[in-house]
Design a protein around this motif. Structure first.
Motif, PDB file in Angstrom:
ATOM      1  N   LEU A 497      -2.823   2.554 -11.968  1.00  0.00           N
ATOM      2  CA  LEU A 497      -4.109   2.564 -10.964  1.00  0.00           C
ATOM      3  C   LEU A 497      -4.398   1.244 -10.465  1.00  0.00           C
ATOM      4  O   LEU A 497      -4.586   1.013  -9.097  1.00  0.00           O
ATOM      5  CB  LEU A 497      -5.483   2.827 -11.739  1.00  0.00           C
ATOM      6  N   SER A 498      -4.329   0.211 -11.259  1.00  0.00           N
ATOM      7  CA  SER A 498      -4.510  -1.275 -10.760  1.00  0.00           C
ATOM      8  C   SER A 498      -3.492  -1.650  -9.919  1.00  0.00           C
ATOM      9  O   SER A 498      -3.944  -2.549  -9.109  1.00  0.00           O
ATOM     10  CB  SER A 498      -4.592  -2.099 -11.954  1.00  0.00           C
ATOM     11  N   LEU A 499      -2.287  -1.376 -10.083  1.00  0.00           N
ATOM     12  CA  LEU A 499      -1.049  -1.636  -9.278  1.00  0.00           C
ATOM     13  C   LEU A 499      -1.411  -0.882  -7.978  1.00  0.00           C
ATOM     14  O   LEU A 499      -1.039  -1.613  -6.887  1.00  0.00           O
ATOM     15  CB  LEU A 499       0.263  -1.085  -9.788  1.00  0.00           C
ATOM     16  N   SER A 500      -1.792   0.287  -7.946  1.00  0.00           N
ATOM     17  CA  SER A 500      -2.130   0.778  -6.633  1.00  0.00           C
ATOM     18  C   SER A 500      -3.071   0.095  -6.075  1.00  0.00           C
ATOM     19  O   SER A 500      -2.940   0.067  -4.588  1.00  0.00           O
ATOM     20  CB  SER A 500      -2.561   2.341  -7.011  1.00  0.00           C
ATOM     21  N   GLN A 501      -4.189  -0.474  -6.528  1.00  0.00           N
ATOM     22  CA  GLN A 501      -5.205  -1.251  -5.735  1.00  0.00           C
ATOM     23  C   GLN A 501      -4.365  -2.342  -5.119  1.00  0.00           C
ATOM     24  O   GLN A 501      -5.051  -2.811  -4.042  1.00  0.00           O
ATOM     25  CB  GLN A 501      -6.207  -1.522  -7.036  1.00  0.00           C
ATOM     26  N   GLU A 502      -3.785  -3.190  -5.894  1.00  0.00           N
ATOM     27  CA  GLU A 502      -3.175  -4.301  -5.296  1.00  0.00           C
ATOM     28  C   GLU A 502      -2.503  -4.120  -4.342  1.00  0.00           C
ATOM     29  O   GLU A 502      -2.196  -4.987  -3.203  1.00  0.00           O
ATOM     30  CB  GLU A 502      -2.485  -5.079  -6.566  1.00  0.00           C
ATOM     31  N   GLU A 503      -1.497  -2.866  -4.211  1.00  0.00           N
ATOM     32  CA  GLU A 503      -1.024  -2.577  -3.107  1.00  0.00           C
ATOM     33  C   GLU A 503      -1.631  -2.191  -1.766  1.00  0.00           C
ATOM     34  O   GLU A 503      -1.098  -2.487  -0.666  1.00  0.00           O
ATOM     35  CB  GLU A 503       0.040  -1.631  -3.608  1.00  0.00           C
ATOM     36  N   ILE A 504      -2.670  -1.605  -2.027  1.00  0.00           N
ATOM     37  CA  ILE A 504      -3.667  -1.223  -1.069  1.00  0.00           C
ATOM     38  C   ILE A 504      -4.117  -2.489  -0.130  1.00  0.00           C
ATOM     39  O   ILE A 504      -4.113  -2.622   1.065  1.00  0.00           O
ATOM     40  CB  ILE A 504      -4.873  -0.434  -1.324  1.00  0.00           C
ATOM     41  N   LYS A 505      -4.333  -3.643  -1.188  1.00  0.00           N
ATOM     42  CA  LYS A 505      -4.912  -4.771  -0.414  1.00  0.00           C
ATOM     43  C   LYS A 505      -3.632  -5.402   0.478  1.00  0.00           C
ATOM     44  O   LYS A 505      -3.983  -6.201   1.570  1.00  0.00           O
ATOM     45  CB  LYS A 505      -5.115  -5.805  -1.837  1.00  0.00           C
ATOM     46  N   GLN A 506      -2.262  -5.297   0.050  1.00  0.00           N
ATOM     47  CA  GLN A 506      -1.300  -5.685   0.957  1.00  0.00           C
ATOM     48  C   GLN A 506      -0.826  -4.957   1.975  1.00  0.00           C
ATOM     49  O   GLN A 506       0.192  -5.287   2.595  1.00  0.00           O
ATOM     50  CB  GLN A 506       0.080  -6.294  -0.109  1.00  0.00           C
ATOM     51  N   GLY A 507      -1.473  -3.516   2.125  1.00  0.00           N
ATOM     52  CA  GLY A 507      -1.041  -2.886   2.937  1.00  0.00           C
ATOM     53  C   GLY A 507       0.227  -1.947   2.806  1.00  0.00           C
ATOM     54  O   GLY A 507       0.673  -1.504   3.609  1.00  0.00           O
ATOM     55  N   LYS A 508       0.725  -1.954   1.476  1.00  0.00           N
ATOM     56  CA  LYS A 508       1.773  -1.245   1.001  1.00  0.00           C
ATOM     57  C   LYS A 508       1.497   0.152   0.525  1.00  0.00           C
ATOM     58  O   LYS A 508       1.252   0.413  -0.633  1.00  0.00           O
ATOM     59  CB  LYS A 508       2.607  -1.888  -0.071  1.00  0.00           C
ATOM     60  N   ILE A 509       1.232   1.054   1.678  1.00  0.00           N
ATOM     61  CA  ILE A 509       0.516   2.287   1.309  1.00  0.00           C
ATOM     62  C   ILE A 509       1.506   3.205   0.560  1.00  0.00           C
ATOM     63  O   ILE A 509       1.094   4.030  -0.390  1.00  0.00           O
ATOM     64  CB  ILE A 509       0.155   2.978   2.615  1.00  0.00           C
ATOM     65  N   LYS A 510       2.826   3.051   0.927  1.00  0.00           N
ATOM     66  CA  LYS A 510       3.944   4.098   0.360  1.00  0.00           C
ATOM     67  C   LYS A 510       3.943   3.463  -1.195  1.00  0.00           C
ATOM     68  O   LYS A 510       3.678   4.773  -2.046  1.00  0.00           O
ATOM     69  CB  LYS A 510       5.392   3.633   0.899  1.00  0.00           C
ATOM     70  N   PHE A 511       3.790   2.260  -1.449  1.00  0.00           N
ATOM     71  CA  PHE A 511       3.948   2.042  -2.856  1.00  0.00           C
ATOM     72  C   PHE A 511       2.558   2.377  -3.610  1.00  0.00           C
ATOM     73  O   PHE A 511       2.528   2.750  -4.928  1.00  0.00           O
ATOM     74  CB  PHE A 511       4.370   0.481  -3.089  1.00  0.00           C
ATOM     75  N   ALA A 512       1.334   2.233  -3.076  1.00  0.00           N
ATOM     76  CA  ALA A 512       0.374   2.530  -3.418  1.00  0.00           C
ATOM     77  C   ALA A 512       0.156   4.138  -4.078  1.00  0.00           C
ATOM     78  O   ALA A 512      -0.395   4.437  -4.959  1.00  0.00           O
ATOM     79  CB  ALA A 512      -0.916   2.478  -2.455  1.00  0.00           C
ATOM     80  N   ILE A 513       0.539   4.797  -3.107  1.00  0.00           N
ATOM     81  CA  ILE A 513       0.696   6.220  -3.304  1.00  0.00           C
ATOM     82  C   ILE A 513       1.660   6.691  -4.618  1.00  0.00           C
ATOM     83  O   ILE A 513       1.326   7.234  -5.381  1.00  0.00           O
ATOM     84  CB  ILE A 513       1.352   7.258  -1.988  1.00  0.00           C
ATOM     85  N   GLU A 514       2.641   5.976  -4.542  1.00  0.00           N
ATOM     86  CA  GLU A 514       3.937   6.115  -5.576  1.00  0.00           C
ATOM     87  C   GLU A 514       3.148   5.553  -7.019  1.00  0.00           C
ATOM     88  O   GLU A 514       3.321   6.462  -8.076  1.00  0.00           O
ATOM     89  CB  GLU A 514       5.108   5.229  -5.529  1.00  0.00           C
ATOM     90  N   ASN A 515       2.341   4.627  -7.021  1.00  0.00           N
ATOM     91  CA  ASN A 515       1.809   4.183  -8.412  1.00  0.00           C
ATOM     92  C   ASN A 515       0.689   5.042  -8.842  1.00  0.00           C
ATOM     93  O   ASN A 515       0.286   5.364  -9.959  1.00  0.00           O
ATOM     94  CB  ASN A 515       1.232   2.782  -8.263  1.00  0.00           C
ATOM     95  N   ILE A 516      -0.081   5.566  -7.695  1.00  0.00           N
ATOM     96  CA  ILE A 516      -1.303   6.361  -8.161  1.00  0.00           C
ATOM     97  C   ILE A 516      -0.602   7.582  -8.747  1.00  0.00           C
ATOM     98  O   ILE A 516      -1.362   8.332  -9.595  1.00  0.00           O
ATOM     99  CB  ILE A 516      -2.218   6.785  -7.082  1.00  0.00           C
ATOM    100  N   GLN A 517       0.302   8.138  -8.202  1.00  0.00           N
ATOM    101  CA  GLN A 517       1.086   9.559  -8.559  1.00  0.00           C
ATOM    102  C   GLN A 517       1.644   9.250 -10.139  1.00  0.00           C
ATOM    103  O   GLN A 517       1.620  10.093 -11.014  1.00  0.00           O
ATOM    104  CB  GLN A 517       2.184   9.899  -7.788  1.00  0.00           C
ATOM    105  N   LYS A 518       2.146   7.954 -10.375  1.00  0.00           N
ATOM    106  CA  LYS A 518       2.573   7.683 -11.813  1.00  0.00           C
ATOM    107  C   LYS A 518       1.397   7.752 -12.636  1.00  0.00           C
ATOM    108  O   LYS A 518       1.610   7.965 -13.874  1.00  0.00           O
ATOM    109  CB  LYS A 518       3.308   6.431 -11.638  1.00  0.00           C
TER     110      LYS A 518
END
Length: 643
Positions: A497-518
């Motif tokens: 969840l925290s990784l997803s947060q950090e990736e949203i900050k950086q605009g890395k939407i694809k990775f944000a989705i992958e990590n919230i799924q994990k």
């Protein structure tokens, strides 16, 4: 041991640094670094940097927090509208606009301590600026929110729902002769969680004992005047390279302090900056009466709105302040609670209210205060830990890692102060203790809490040991069929969840989705699916109908199978309506919007957003990229037309 060189004693697992006869040390215990710093501000900072050099350089917490504004600019919609050849110049102007007033108002002693750390690490001009700016991160965020988020906007960050909290109990509210705390007839317990972005750089939990040698300076008639009194010792719970000015601390007079960031229109660039202001109160006040006197001082202004909770063994108070008003709220009936909001009518009137954030902070306050009240007379250290780490969604009666009463995924420090209630004239600091949650974020409040005691000179008492205390497997405030004890799978899910947060900050939407799924693979919290659906909707900006259809499917599942707080439920229906609009199903969208507009007690935000959506279909270009609030990235309820 030579002066000016770090000496390592492997047998004692200890480091020493001595300069001009002032000895500072670094010890390690139960996963914590314990710094004992002696000297003036610069000397304490230099010793801090020398003793923790390796940890500071490895994590680069200064780079993370000191680069907030630069990251905001680079990830916002604004940069796309500025010609390439002007972007660097614009960034410098923006930085100067925000940082310059803060730097001018920063106390000299704060600058000296940060510069001492920088010099020990050999940092140049740019890094020195970042170091100073890093300690103003909460101020920067508050000013950005006040300046950029207008009525009718909400951010994706609000769905992660972070927020500090505190619970206080004294006297008759406490159970006599508890298993852990004995022989103290007059004492109090203050449990406090500090939540803030940046869980992946807060990796070296540090307890900082500061033993100043400089003369105390006081604010008088708008100027700092030096006195003949030596500043009192104090501690902060922090991390390597981040002195922690004004966040969570205790002074040698037995006053504990916790800071709560609030959002208000009364946010100015005049007066003393927030973190300096809190540090000033902690290091100058020797009694609760002193704190009340400071509240009367017209010179002691604050640039950033927040609440400073101060407590001793006899009472607690919440010192509410913005750039215009001040007020004090006292503890009642032997208990007190605080989250990130104002109670004073004067300050509350100007508070920036965002539906999801308000639901959360008020809801968590209600949970904490109700738990304290219902169990008054039976409260112990164990139960205070249970309260501060509660993760029960009361609406559904189930465990929730995000939602109405979340797990505090971004809790970076959690501590319980045991405060002796003696009069100040006879005060013995060695009768106080702190119990600090071990390990690293996210959600440190689920880890064991270890005791740290003090000697009479307010140094760390290495011999004062006892077994750790952890949250109960079935906390007394969570006795429901849906309660699940916190486990390793939940912890792993919070990391993703925290990784997803950090990736949203950086605009890395694809990775944000992958990590919230994990995260959902480890623990399928409904809040995770809610966040994933929002990110899919955000990703629809790229023109993908598939993303929007996925978001609609997930929102519809949540509506059918789960219950949410009023604001979150309204936002859910609004999101469903928007999905219909984006898929060209205007009639279904209108039905949703009309259903929302007819609800009782609908907030101003939702009224504006829904009315706008009824008049004009929601379109792809209304989803923007700007990372406003906490840099998580907003999903606006509506966006004004350019005309």
């Amino acid at each position: 041991m030579r002066e000016g060189e770090v000496f390592i004693d492997d047998k004692k697992n200890k480091k020493y640094w001595e300069k001009d006869g002032k000895l500072s040390t670094l010890s390690c215990k139960n996963g914590f670094y314990i710094l004992e710093l002696h000297g003036n501000p610069y000397e304490r900072g230099f010793a801090h940097g020398m003793l923790l050099k390796e940890q500071i350089e490895k994590i680069d917490i200064v780079g993370y927090y000191g680069g907030f504004l630069e990251s905001l600019f680079e990830s916002s919609d604004i940069i796309d509208k500025i010609p390439c050849f002007l972007r660097k110049t614009s960034a410098k102007v923006l930085e100067q606009w925000y940082y310059s007033p803060l730097e001018k108002r920063c106390l000299e002693e704060t600058k000296d301590e940060m510069h001492g750390i920088c010099d020990a690490l050999g940092w140049g001009k740019r890094k020195r600026k970042q170091a100073l700016r890093s300690i103003f991160a909460p101020d920067i965020l508050e000013h950005l929110v006040a300046g950029h988020l207008k009525v009718g906007e909400e951010t994706l960050g609000s769905y992660y729902l972070a927020g500090c909290s505190a619970a206080y109990a004294r006297g008759r509210a406490l159970k006599e002769n508890s298993d852990v705390i004995k022989n103290f007839e007059d004492y109090a317990l203050l449990a406090r969680n500090l939540d803030f972005p940046g869980v992946f750089v807060w990796r070296n939990p540090t307890i900082i004992f500061a033993h100043p040698t400089e003369k105390l300076t006081i604010l008088e008639k708008g100027k700092m005047r030096k006195t003949d009194e030596i500043k009192q010792p104090y501690i902060y719970i922090s991390t390597a390279g981040f002195p922690g000015f004004g966040l969570t601390g205790l002074n040698s007079s037995g006053l504990a302090m916790a800071t709560f960031v609030c959002l208000s229109k009364n946010c100015s660039m005049e007066g003393m900056s927030m973190l300096n202001w809190n540090n000033y109160v902690l290091t100058h006040a020797r009694s609760m009466r002193d704190v009340r006197e400071m509240a009367k001082n017209p010179d002691l202004k604050c640039m950033s709105p927040h609440v400073l909770m101060v407590a001793d063994g006899k009472e607690a108070l919440s010192f509410e302040v913005d750039s215009v008003n001040k007020d004090i709220r006292n503890s009642q009936f032997d208990i007190h609670a605080q989250t990130n909001h104002f109670f004073s009518p004067l300050l509350h009137k100007q508070e920036l209210k965002y539906p999801l954030l308000t639901d959360f902070t008020r809801g968590r306050y209600s949970l904490i205060y109700t738990a304290l009240d219902n169990h008054s007379g039976h409260l112990t250290l164990q139960q205070m830990i249970n309260i501060i780490s509660c993760n029960l969604n009361l609406k559904e009666g189930k465990t929730a890692l995000t939602g109405d009463i979340p797990s505090q995924a971004t809790t970076i420090t959690s501590v319980v102060f045991r405060l002796a209630g003696e009069a100040w004239e006879n005060y013995d600091i060695s009768k106080n203790e702190i119990w600090v949650a071990s390990g690293v974020p996210p959600a440190v409040c689920y880890n064991p809490y270890y005791k740290f005691g003090f000697n009479k000179d307010f140094s760390w008492d290495e011999e004062n040991q006892s077994p750790s205390v952890s949250r109960s497997a079935d906390p007394f405030i969570g006795n429901s069929p849906g309660f699940i004890p916190f486990n390793d799978k939940m912890r792993k899910s919070l990391e993703y969840l925290s990784l997803s947060q950090e990736e949203i900050k950086q605009g890395k939407i694809k990775f944000a989705i992958e990590n919230i799924q994990k995260a959902r693979e480890y623990f399928d919290d409904p809040g995770y699916l809610y966040i994933e659906a929002l990110i899919h909707l955000r990703n629809g900006k790229e023109g993908s109908k598939k993303e929007i259809a996925t978001a609609l499917q997930q929102f519809s599942y949540l509506e059918k199978n789960h219950s949410f707080s009023p604001a979150k439920d309204t936002a859910l229906n609004l999101s469903i309506g928007r999905c219909y609009d984006l898929l060209g199903k205007r009639e279904e969208a209108i039905l949703r919007y009309n259903n929302i507009i007819n609800r009782n007690k609908l907030s101003v935000h939702f009224k504006i957003a829904v009315s706008k959506s009824i008049q004009t279909p929601f379109t792809i270009d209304q989803i923007n990229n700007s990372f406003d609030y906490f840099l998580y990235g907003p999903l606006k309820f509506y966006k004004e037309n350019s005309d």
